[in-house]
Design a protein around this motif. Structure first.
Motif, PDB file in Angstrom:
ATOM      1  N   ASN A  15       0.823  -1.216   0.000  1.00  0.00           N
ATOM      2  CA  ASN A  15       0.000   0.000   0.000  1.00  0.00           C
ATOM      3  C   ASN A  15       0.860   1.272   0.000  1.00  0.00           C
ATOM      4  OD1 ASN A  15      -2.395   1.476   0.018  1.00  0.00           O
ATOM      5  ND2 ASN A  15      -2.494   1.531   2.254  1.00  0.00           N
ATOM      6  N   GLY A  16       1.830   1.297  -0.925  1.00  0.00           N
ATOM      7  CA  GLY A  16       2.682   2.464  -1.045  1.00  0.00           C
ATOM      8  C   GLY A  16       3.784   2.565  -0.010  1.00  0.00           C
ATOM      9  N   GLY A  17       3.955   1.526   0.792  1.00  0.00           N
ATOM     10  CA  GLY A  17       4.960   1.543   1.853  1.00  0.00           C
ATOM     11  C   GLY A  17       6.269   0.932   1.427  1.00  0.00           C
ATOM     12  N   THR A  18       6.827   0.073   2.279  1.00  0.00           N
ATOM     13  CA  THR A  18       8.164  -0.476   2.053  1.00  0.00           C
ATOM     14  C   THR A  18       8.117  -1.993   1.965  1.00  0.00           C
ATOM     15  OG1 THR A  18       8.577  -0.530   4.439  1.00  0.00           O
ATOM     16  CG2 THR A  18       9.285   1.438   3.232  1.00  0.00           C
ATOM     17  N   ALA A  19       9.073  -2.557   1.223  1.00  0.00           N
ATOM     18  CA  ALA A  19       9.149  -4.010   1.074  1.00  0.00           C
ATOM     19  C   ALA A  19      10.602  -4.438   1.006  1.00  0.00           C
ATOM     20  CB  ALA A  19       8.405  -4.475  -0.179  1.00  0.00           C
ATOM     21  N   LEU A  20      10.871  -5.622   1.526  1.00  0.00           N
ATOM     22  CA  LEU A  20      12.200  -6.222   1.509  1.00  0.00           C
ATOM     23  C   LEU A  20      12.084  -7.612   0.908  1.00  0.00           C
ATOM     24  CD1 LEU A  20      15.249  -6.229   2.525  1.00  0.00           C
ATOM     25  CD2 LEU A  20      14.359  -7.391   4.570  1.00  0.00           C
ATOM     26  N   GLU A  21      12.878  -7.889  -0.143  1.00  0.00           N
ATOM     27  CA  GLU A  21      12.892  -9.229  -0.735  1.00  0.00           C
ATOM     28  C   GLU A  21      14.102  -9.996  -0.234  1.00  0.00           C
ATOM     29  OE1 GLU A  21      12.552 -11.749  -4.896  1.00  0.00           O
ATOM     30  OE2 GLU A  21      12.786  -9.565  -4.995  1.00  0.00           O
ATOM     31  N   LEU A  22      13.865 -11.211   0.233  1.00  0.00           N
ATOM     32  CA  LEU A  22      14.934 -12.100   0.674  1.00  0.00           C
ATOM     33  C   LEU A  22      15.329 -12.996  -0.499  1.00  0.00           C
ATOM     34  CD1 LEU A  22      13.583 -13.105   4.204  1.00  0.00           C
ATOM     35  CD2 LEU A  22      14.863 -11.063   3.515  1.00  0.00           C
ATOM     36  N   GLY A  23      16.616 -12.953  -0.883  1.00  0.00           N
ATOM     37  CA  GLY A  23      17.047 -13.661  -2.078  1.00  0.00           C
ATOM     38  C   GLY A  23      16.581 -12.908  -3.318  1.00  0.00           C
ATOM     39  N   ILE A  24      16.959 -11.634  -3.421  1.00  0.00           N
ATOM     40  CA  ILE A  24      16.428 -10.764  -4.474  1.00  0.00           C
ATOM     41  C   ILE A  24      16.926 -11.140  -5.858  1.00  0.00           C
ATOM     42  CG2 ILE A  24      18.259  -9.030  -4.229  1.00  0.00           C
ATOM     43  CD1 ILE A  24      16.096  -6.875  -4.641  1.00  0.00           C
ATOM     44  N   GLY A  25      18.076 -11.796  -5.947  1.00  0.00           N
ATOM     45  CA  GLY A  25      18.590 -12.233  -7.240  1.00  0.00           C
ATOM     46  C   GLY A  25      18.811 -11.079  -8.198  1.00  0.00           C
ATOM     47  N   THR A  26      18.323 -11.234  -9.430  1.00  0.00           N
ATOM     48  CA  THR A  26      18.501 -10.211 -10.457  1.00  0.00           C
ATOM     49  C   THR A  26      17.343  -9.219 -10.504  1.00  0.00           C
ATOM     50  OG1 THR A  26      17.489 -11.601 -12.171  1.00  0.00           O
ATOM     51  CG2 THR A  26      19.880 -11.785 -11.868  1.00  0.00           C
ATOM     52  N   GLY A  27      16.453  -9.280  -9.509  1.00  0.00           N
ATOM     53  CA  GLY A  27      15.378  -8.286  -9.411  1.00  0.00           C
ATOM     54  C   GLY A  27      14.141  -8.603 -10.208  1.00  0.00           C
ATOM     55  N   ARG A  28      13.902  -9.876 -10.489  1.00  0.00           N
ATOM     56  CA  ARG A  28      12.757 -10.275 -11.314  1.00  0.00           C
ATOM     57  C   ARG A  28      11.442  -9.741 -10.776  1.00  0.00           C
ATOM     58  NH1 ARG A  28       9.023 -14.534 -11.696  1.00  0.00           N
ATOM     59  NH2 ARG A  28       9.575 -15.114  -9.577  1.00  0.00           N
ATOM     60  N   VAL A  29      11.243  -9.791  -9.453  1.00  0.00           N
ATOM     61  CA  VAL A  29      10.017  -9.285  -8.830  1.00  0.00           C
ATOM     62  C   VAL A  29      10.226  -7.891  -8.255  1.00  0.00           C
ATOM     63  CG1 VAL A  29       8.314  -9.678  -7.010  1.00  0.00           C
ATOM     64  CG2 VAL A  29       9.207 -11.620  -8.309  1.00  0.00           C
ATOM     65  N   ALA A  30      11.400  -7.632  -7.727  1.00  0.00           N
ATOM     66  CA  ALA A  30      11.654  -6.361  -7.050  1.00  0.00           C
ATOM     67  C   ALA A  30      11.503  -5.166  -7.982  1.00  0.00           C
ATOM     68  CB  ALA A  30      13.055  -6.372  -6.437  1.00  0.00           C
ATOM     69  N   LEU A  31      11.981  -5.274  -9.214  1.00  0.00           N
ATOM     70  CA  LEU A  31      11.918  -4.133 -10.126  1.00  0.00           C
ATOM     71  C   LEU A  31      10.490  -3.758 -10.511  1.00  0.00           C
ATOM     72  CD1 LEU A  31      15.040  -4.916 -12.336  1.00  0.00           C
ATOM     73  CD2 LEU A  31      14.768  -3.024 -10.727  1.00  0.00           C
ATOM     74  N   PRO A  32       9.640  -4.699 -10.935  1.00  0.00           N
ATOM     75  CA  PRO A  32       8.255  -4.300 -11.209  1.00  0.00           C
ATOM     76  C   PRO A  32       7.502  -3.849  -9.965  1.00  0.00           C
ATOM     77  CG  PRO A  32       8.532  -6.686 -11.465  1.00  0.00           C
ATOM     78  CD  PRO A  32       9.899  -6.094 -11.353  1.00  0.00           C
ATOM     79  N   LEU A  33       7.887  -4.364  -8.796  1.00  0.00           N
ATOM     80  CA  LEU A  33       7.250  -3.904  -7.559  1.00  0.00           C
ATOM     81  C   LEU A  33       7.617  -2.451  -7.292  1.00  0.00           C
ATOM     82  CD1 LEU A  33       5.584  -4.443  -5.034  1.00  0.00           C
ATOM     83  CD2 LEU A  33       7.634  -5.397  -3.949  1.00  0.00           C
ATOM     84  N   ALA A  34       8.863  -2.085  -7.523  1.00  0.00           N
ATOM     85  CA  ALA A  34       9.285  -0.697  -7.337  1.00  0.00           C
ATOM     86  C   ALA A  34       8.558   0.231  -8.308  1.00  0.00           C
ATOM     87  CB  ALA A  34      10.794  -0.580  -7.513  1.00  0.00           C
ATOM     88  N   GLU A  35       8.281  -0.247  -9.515  1.00  0.00           N
ATOM     89  CA  GLU A  35       7.556   0.557 -10.495  1.00  0.00           C
ATOM     90  C   GLU A  35       6.133   0.866 -10.038  1.00  0.00           C
ATOM     91  OE1 GLU A  35       7.716  -1.726 -14.046  1.00  0.00           O
ATOM     92  OE2 GLU A  35       9.824  -1.228 -14.480  1.00  0.00           O
TER      93      GLU A  35
END
Length: 268
Positions: free
Chosen positions: A50-70
């Motif tokens: 909901n517009g807050g903060t998130a931490l990925e464990l085992g982020i790798g090459t950012g497959r999920v993290a990058l679209p989440l940041a978008e």
């Protein structure tokens, strides 16, 4: 500590050596594959954050993290592999992701988060039950009150490893060979797995054939059943809020191949 128990630093170093070998081909593993669910995962996680903060464990090459940041979420991540982190940094938007290099079981970060998540069965990369339990506990300690730990895993199906079902080899342990094209027609990725059901350990050998050359990579994983995972959550003081068969919130049933579990930290 027993004489055979590894330190967190040793685990991190072994993981770095193991997963660095995947770094330059990892992004070829998911395109055109049913497991390429990054956009769906980002939608699900963005709604929770909901517009807050998130931490990925085992982020790798950012497959999920990058679209989440978008989607407007401030995203950070932990990974043991310098090679994976380097690939993430090379991508558009990768410089906006906060990165911690280390053993993600430690969750060694300075902030607390609204959402902490583990995608694509990455929890299983932790090869002991102790480390998996510790990962849950450390995650809970870095959640804001009311925050969620989200864990996506495959649901173990040991019928895939029954003797003789998938092979004609004279083996003394459950064994399976599978192969598929990975991302494009110039790469084939064969997985050979041997399973010890008494320790829930998978010893995996990947044979990757491509126009850039061939390689063999060995990896070890430890699977956990959904009820065992729930116990890890309870030990960490978390409550199971919901479980689905995928990021689309499909109903979780006895024949689900995947699970997405959400554990909530109480507000008091």
């Amino acid at each position: 500590m027993t004489g055979t128990q590894k330190t967190s630093r040793q685990v991190q170093e072994e993981a770095a050596a193991e997963w660095d070998r995947y770094a330059d081909i990892w992004d070829s593993w998911t395109p055109n594959d049913r497991r390429d669910d990054a956009e769906e995962a980002a939608d699900f996680l963005a709604e929770l954050a909901n517009g807050g903060t998130a931490l990925e464990l085992g982020i790798g090459t950012g497959r999920v993290a990058l679209p989440l940041a978008e989607r407007g979420v401030k995203v950070s991540g932990i990974d043991a592999s310098p090679g994976m982190i380097r690939k993430l940094r090379e991508k558009e938007g990768g410089d906006k992701i906060g990165i911690y290099e280390g053993n993600f079981a430690d969750v060694d970060v300075k902030e607390d988060y609204d959402v902490i998540f583990i995608a694509l069965a990455t929890l299983f990369v932790l090869t002991t039950q102790e480390d998996q339990v510790r990962c849950f506990a450390n995650s809970a300690a870095h959640l804001n009150p009311g925050g969620r730990l989200v864990v996506q895993n495959i649901v173990p199906d040991l019928t895939n490893y029954q003797r003789g079902r998938y092979n004609d080899f004279d083996t003394t342990a459950p064994f399976r060979v599978s192969g598929r094209l990975a991302g494009h027609p110039s790469m084939a990725w064969f997985e050979m797995n041997t399973v010890d059901p008494t320790t829930q350990t998978i010893n995996r050998t990947d044979v990757i054939v491509s126009e850039k050359g061939n390689r063999i990579i060995a990896a070890t994983m430890r699977f956990a059943w959904p009820p065992e995972q729930d116990l890890m959550g309870r030990l960490a003081g978390l409550e199971l809020e919901g479980r689905w068969g995928g990021w689309h919130q499909e109903r979780f049933t006895f024949d689900s191949l995947n699970s997405v579990s959400v554990y909530r930290k109480p507000t008091e």
